[in-house]
Design a protein around this motif. Structure first.
Motif, PDB file in Angstrom:
ATOM      1  N   LYS A 169     -57.345  47.147 -19.253  1.00 30.60           N
ATOM      2  CA  LYS A 169     -57.897  46.521 -20.466  1.00 30.60           C
ATOM      3  C   LYS A 169     -57.598  45.023 -20.506  1.00 30.60           C
ATOM      4  CE  LYS A 169     -58.277  50.574 -23.402  1.00 30.60           C
ATOM      5  NZ  LYS A 169     -57.619  51.422 -24.406  1.00 30.60           N
ATOM      6  N   GLN A 170     -56.413  44.652 -20.007  1.00 35.55           N
ATOM      7  CA  GLN A 170     -56.039  43.240 -19.975  1.00 35.55           C
ATOM      8  C   GLN A 170     -56.980  42.406 -19.115  1.00 35.55           C
ATOM      9  OE1 GLN A 170     -52.031  42.982 -18.517  1.00 35.55           O
ATOM     10  NE2 GLN A 170     -51.197  43.682 -20.481  1.00 35.55           N
ATOM     11  N   ARG A 171     -57.544  43.030 -18.093  1.00 41.14           N
ATOM     12  CA  ARG A 171     -58.380  42.271 -17.160  1.00 41.14           C
ATOM     13  C   ARG A 171     -59.862  42.295 -17.508  1.00 41.14           C
ATOM     14  NH1 ARG A 171     -53.829  43.425 -15.515  1.00 41.14           N
ATOM     15  NH2 ARG A 171     -52.659  42.167 -14.015  1.00 41.14           N
ATOM     16  N   LEU A 172     -60.215  43.005 -18.568  1.00 35.94           N
ATOM     17  CA  LEU A 172     -61.621  43.033 -18.995  1.00 35.94           C
ATOM     18  C   LEU A 172     -62.035  41.674 -19.529  1.00 35.94           C
ATOM     19  CD1 LEU A 172     -61.760  46.382 -20.999  1.00 35.94           C
ATOM     20  CD2 LEU A 172     -63.054  45.872 -18.913  1.00 35.94           C
ATOM     21  N   THR A 173     -63.248  41.226 -19.139  1.00 34.30           N
ATOM     22  CA  THR A 173     -63.816  40.002 -19.715  1.00 34.30           C
ATOM     23  C   THR A 173     -65.296  40.290 -19.986  1.00 34.30           C
ATOM     24  OG1 THR A 173     -64.687  38.990 -17.710  1.00 34.30           O
ATOM     25  CG2 THR A 173     -62.335  38.638 -18.139  1.00 34.30           C
ATOM     26  N   PRO A 174     -65.986  39.388 -20.678  1.00 36.92           N
ATOM     27  CA  PRO A 174     -67.438  39.593 -20.872  1.00 36.92           C
ATOM     28  C   PRO A 174     -68.191  39.600 -19.542  1.00 36.92           C
ATOM     29  CG  PRO A 174     -66.578  37.929 -22.374  1.00 36.92           C
ATOM     30  CD  PRO A 174     -65.481  38.223 -21.416  1.00 36.92           C
ATOM     31  N   GLU A 175     -67.536  39.127 -18.464  1.00 36.99           N
ATOM     32  CA  GLU A 175     -68.187  39.093 -17.150  1.00 36.99           C
ATOM     33  C   GLU A 175     -67.936  40.351 -16.323  1.00 36.99           C
ATOM     34  OE1 GLU A 175     -66.500  35.466 -15.686  1.00 36.99           O
ATOM     35  OE2 GLU A 175     -68.184  34.280 -16.440  1.00 36.99           O
ATOM     36  N   THR A 176     -67.138  41.279 -16.852  1.00 35.58           N
ATOM     37  CA  THR A 176     -66.820  42.493 -16.087  1.00 35.58           C
ATOM     38  C   THR A 176     -68.064  43.370 -15.934  1.00 35.58           C
ATOM     39  OG1 THR A 176     -64.560  42.439 -16.930  1.00 35.58           O
ATOM     40  CG2 THR A 176     -65.301  44.506 -15.950  1.00 35.58           C
ATOM     41  N   ALA A 177     -68.369  43.698 -14.664  1.00 32.70           N
ATOM     42  CA  ALA A 177     -69.547  44.519 -14.356  1.00 32.70           C
ATOM     43  C   ALA A 177     -69.186  45.984 -14.159  1.00 32.70           C
ATOM     44  CB  ALA A 177     -70.223  43.991 -13.097  1.00 32.70           C
ATOM     45  N   GLY A 178     -67.924  46.228 -13.792  1.00 35.32           N
ATOM     46  CA  GLY A 178     -67.536  47.602 -13.516  1.00 35.32           C
ATOM     47  C   GLY A 178     -66.106  47.699 -13.008  1.00 35.32           C
ATOM     48  N   ILE A 179     -65.731  48.928 -12.684  1.00 35.98           N
ATOM     49  CA  ILE A 179     -64.394  49.230 -12.178  1.00 35.98           C
ATOM     50  C   ILE A 179     -64.561  49.964 -10.850  1.00 35.98           C
ATOM     51  CG2 ILE A 179     -62.260  50.507 -12.639  1.00 35.98           C
ATOM     52  CD1 ILE A 179     -62.924  50.243 -15.659  1.00 35.98           C
ATOM     53  N   LEU A 180     -63.883  49.486  -9.833  1.00 38.58           N
ATOM     54  CA  LEU A 180     -63.982  50.089  -8.491  1.00 38.58           C
ATOM     55  C   LEU A 180     -62.614  50.631  -8.089  1.00 38.58           C
ATOM     56  CD1 LEU A 180     -65.043  50.540  -5.525  1.00 38.58           C
ATOM     57  CD2 LEU A 180     -64.620  48.104  -5.142  1.00 38.58           C
ATOM     58  N   LEU A 181     -62.545  51.934  -7.756  1.00 43.34           N
ATOM     59  CA  LEU A 181     -61.254  52.489  -7.355  1.00 43.34           C
ATOM     60  C   LEU A 181     -61.409  53.643  -6.391  1.00 43.34           C
ATOM     61  CD1 LEU A 181     -59.715  54.951  -9.872  1.00 43.34           C
ATOM     62  CD2 LEU A 181     -62.078  54.272 -10.023  1.00 43.34           C
ATOM     63  N   GLU A 182     -60.331  53.939  -5.682  1.00 45.88           N
ATOM     64  CA  GLU A 182     -60.232  55.153  -4.874  1.00 45.88           C
ATOM     65  C   GLU A 182     -59.571  56.223  -5.754  1.00 45.88           C
ATOM     66  OE1 GLU A 182     -58.296  54.166  -0.795  1.00 45.88           O
ATOM     67  OE2 GLU A 182     -58.000  52.452  -2.091  1.00 45.88           O
ATOM     68  N   PRO A 183     -60.234  57.363  -5.984  1.00 44.62           N
ATOM     69  CA  PRO A 183     -59.594  58.426  -6.769  1.00 44.62           C
ATOM     70  C   PRO A 183     -58.287  58.925  -6.141  1.00 44.62           C
ATOM     71  CG  PRO A 183     -61.946  58.764  -6.708  1.00 44.62           C
ATOM     72  CD  PRO A 183     -61.652  57.649  -5.733  1.00 44.62           C
ATOM     73  N   ILE A 184     -58.181  58.813  -4.820  1.00 43.31           N
ATOM     74  CA  ILE A 184     -56.866  58.954  -4.170  1.00 43.31           C
ATOM     75  C   ILE A 184     -56.756  57.787  -3.190  1.00 43.31           C
ATOM     76  CG2 ILE A 184     -55.319  60.383  -2.769  1.00 43.31           C
ATOM     77  CD1 ILE A 184     -57.001  62.838  -3.560  1.00 43.31           C
ATOM     78  N   GLN A 185     -55.802  56.891  -3.444  1.00 41.37           N
ATOM     79  CA  GLN A 185     -55.636  55.766  -2.517  1.00 41.37           C
ATOM     80  C   GLN A 185     -55.123  56.291  -1.174  1.00 41.37           C
ATOM     81  OE1 GLN A 185     -53.073  52.910  -4.556  1.00 41.37           O
ATOM     82  NE2 GLN A 185     -54.883  51.841  -5.360  1.00 41.37           N
ATOM     83  N   GLY A 186     -55.820  55.921  -0.105  1.00 41.86           N
ATOM     84  CA  GLY A 186     -55.447  56.399   1.228  1.00 41.86           C
ATOM     85  C   GLY A 186     -54.519  55.441   1.944  1.00 41.86           C
ATOM     86  N   GLU A 187     -55.048  54.273   2.317  1.00 44.26           N
ATOM     87  CA  GLU A 187     -54.219  53.287   3.019  1.00 44.26           C
ATOM     88  C   GLU A 187     -53.019  52.893   2.171  1.00 44.26           C
ATOM     89  OE1 GLU A 187     -55.104  52.479   6.254  1.00 44.26           O
ATOM     90  OE2 GLU A 187     -56.622  54.001   5.802  1.00 44.26           O
ATOM     91  N   GLY A 188     -53.196  52.925   0.866  1.00 44.60           N
ATOM     92  CA  GLY A 188     -52.134  52.554  -0.063  1.00 44.60           C
ATOM     93  C   GLY A 188     -51.015  53.591  -0.149  1.00 44.60           C
ATOM     94  N   GLY A 189     -51.117  54.696   0.580  1.00 43.93           N
ATOM     95  CA  GLY A 189     -50.001  55.639   0.651  1.00 43.93           C
ATOM     96  C   GLY A 189     -50.199  56.924  -0.140  1.00 43.93           C
ATOM     97  N   ILE A 190     -51.418  57.445  -0.207  1.00 42.11           N
ATOM     98  CA  ILE A 190     -51.707  58.717  -0.902  1.00 42.11           C
ATOM     99  C   ILE A 190     -51.197  58.647  -2.348  1.00 42.11           C
ATOM    100  CG2 ILE A 190     -51.627  61.251  -0.806  1.00 42.11           C
ATOM    101  CD1 ILE A 190     -52.857  60.118   1.728  1.00 42.11           C
ATOM    102  N   VAL A 191     -51.866  57.822  -3.122  1.00 43.64           N
ATOM    103  CA  VAL A 191     -51.548  57.713  -4.544  1.00 43.64           C
ATOM    104  C   VAL A 191     -52.728  58.309  -5.310  1.00 43.64           C
ATOM    105  CG1 VAL A 191     -50.859  56.183  -6.418  1.00 43.64           C
ATOM    106  CG2 VAL A 191     -50.296  55.577  -4.042  1.00 43.64           C
ATOM    107  N   VAL A 192     -52.458  59.394  -6.034  1.00 46.46           N
ATOM    108  CA  VAL A 192     -53.516  60.132  -6.731  1.00 46.46           C
ATOM    109  C   VAL A 192     -53.732  59.515  -8.111  1.00 46.46           C
ATOM    110  CG1 VAL A 192     -54.224  62.407  -7.601  1.00 46.46           C
ATOM    111  CG2 VAL A 192     -52.846  62.240  -5.510  1.00 46.46           C
ATOM    112  N   ALA A 193     -55.002  59.232  -8.440  1.00 42.14           N
ATOM    113  CA  ALA A 193     -55.317  58.757  -9.797  1.00 42.14           C
ATOM    114  C   ALA A 193     -55.093  59.910 -10.773  1.00 42.14           C
ATOM    115  CB  ALA A 193     -56.774  58.292  -9.860  1.00 42.14           C
ATOM    116  N   ASP A 194     -54.407  59.634 -11.888  1.00 41.40           N
ATOM    117  CA  ASP A 194     -54.209  60.676 -12.904  1.00 41.40           C
ATOM    118  C   ASP A 194     -55.562  61.068 -13.480  1.00 41.40           C
ATOM    119  OD1 ASP A 194     -51.490  60.315 -12.595  1.00 41.40           O
ATOM    120  OD2 ASP A 194     -51.343  58.894 -14.278  1.00 41.40           O
TER     121      ASP A 194
END
Ligand SMILES: *Cc1c(COP(=O)(O)O)cnc(C)c1O
Length: 395
Positions: A169-194
């Motif tokens: 929410k802190q990073r939202l601006t009127p210019e925000t087009a969307g949110i891009l994420l990995e539902p489970i981060q792979g290279e980042g070390g198997i971090v599962v999105a809640d």
């Protein structure tokens, strides 16, 4: 030291692999390795799957390439099946995960442009995220080492903290087009999105009229136990990227979109020479034939559960080395303790020497376990016993 004829951008071992069969690889000395890395979540159906091999062989005898100026039966069939079996209404084909992500980013900007909001061009992305190596994908990613020496990167990416709604929410601006994420981060070390966080992100996107983009290049195509990892949260994204497992080793990737995105694209607005290549489409169809069999995902869930249970025994047997096991389905991470006597790269090398292939993650002290999705109990038992033997040398 002389420079190698192969550009030294990989941490390559001295092992020469020459053959793959099912869940195993064989080197040039005839040594057998149980492949629980699958070339980083690529060989979802293992090596030399007869149905995929024969689909590629027969396509190779008919037509390799004809460009996107013509229709092709394998292309029409594959696109139709993806649309029927997923949230998508339309699909763009390309040849690598990076290209699929690049397309997703372009489509998001184009969507807002065509809807009269050309100022909406920024994406919120995440620390620990990985999306590929092109400038857009690197700029979206959260790994400092991958970006070193390539400045200036692209503008338009605001990095938030994964699994943290306040940070988004802190990073939202009127210019925000969307949110891009990995539902489970792979290279980042198997971090599962809640799941709850993904639901919050979906609600936020709906409220603001912005897009939710899931990069499922690594966690998609059955790896998490569902066809897509976002399904665990019961949400529907607007754009999804897939690659790795969908081609089982053949260069194939896709960007799946809903109708409102597809409507914004016109002839000439994007493209790829190799995209939708008949060889790739034939392989994709053959992979889907196997993945859409009724018991396929059930096996991933059952074997994933069995593997996690067995790895958790190792946590109690080697508490000075392993901190925890995390992940979903057959996308698991063995997290090493800060004070572990061995780092994750060295441990992966030792496991390999003992005949078990795993994939150390780029971030964190995590060894990724990414078996073929067709493993059975014997493969899992063999892998855990090789793991246990290897850990035993660090008592
Ligand atoms: C591997 C990966 C990519 C990049 O795919 P390439 O085929 O190497 O271009 C993008 N996103 C995620 C999540 C990945 O794991």
């Amino acid at each position: 030291m002389t420079i190698s004829p192969i550009l030294p951008v990989y941490r390559r071992t001295n092992i020469t692999m020459i053959r793959g069969e099912g869940c195993y690889l064989f080197d040039n000395a005839g040594k057998k390795y149980l492949d629980f890395a699958t070339g980083i979540a690529v060989n979802a159906l293992g090596h030399g799957h007869p149905h995929v091999v024969s689909a590629l062989q027969s396509q190779a005898e008919n037509l390799w390439h004809c460009s996107n100026m013509y229709k092709h039966p394998q292309l029409e069939k594959f696109a139709q099946r993806l649309v029927e079996t997923t949230f998508a209404d339309s699909v763009f084909f390309c040849s690598s995960g990076t290209e699929a992500v690049e397309a997703a980013i372009k489509f998001a900007r184009r969507y807002h442009y065509r809807n009269g909001h050309s100022k909406k061009y920024r994406l919120i992305t995440f620390e620990g995220g990985f999306h590929g190596r092109s400038f857009a994908a690197l700029s979206a990613g959260g790994n400092a080492k991958a970006r070193e020496g390539y400045a200036p990167l692209l503008d338009g990416f605001d990095h938030a903290i994964f699994n943290d709604i306040a940070s988004v929410k802190q990073r939202l601006t009127p210019e925000t087009a969307g949110i891009l994420l990995e539902p489970i981060q792979g290279e980042g070390g198997i971090v599962v999105a809640d799941d709850a966080w993904l639901i919050q992100l979906r609600e936020l996107c709906n409220e603001l009229g912005i897009l939710l983009i899931c990069d499922e290049v690594q966690c998609g195509m059955g790896r998490s136990g569902n066809l897509f990892a976002f399904e665990h949260a019961g949400i529907t994204p607007d754009i999804v990227t897939v690659a790795k497992g969908i081609g089982n080793g053949f260069p194939l990737a896709a960007t799946l979109v809903s109708e409102r995105i597809a409507k914004c694209m016109t002839p000439g607005s994007h493209g790829s020479t190799y995209g939708a290549n008949p060889l790739a489409m034939a392989v994709g169809n053959a992979v889907l034939d196997v993945m859409l069999e009724p018991q396929f995902l059930l096996n991933v869930r059952q074997m994933g559960g069995f593997l996690k249970e067995k790895l958790e025994v190792l946590v109690s047997q080697f508490p000075h080395i392993i901190a925890e096991i995390r992940g979903r389905g057959l996308m698991l991470g063995v997290v090493l303790k800060e004070a572990s006597p061995v780092d994750h790269y060295t441990l992966a090398e030792k496991l390999c020497a003992n005949g078990l292939l795993t994939a150390p993650a780029v971030e964190g002290r995590v060894i990724r376990i990414l078996p073929p999705l067709i493993v059975d109990k014997n493969h899992v038992t063999e892998a855990v016993s090789l793991f246990s033997q290897t850990l035993g040398t660090y008592e």
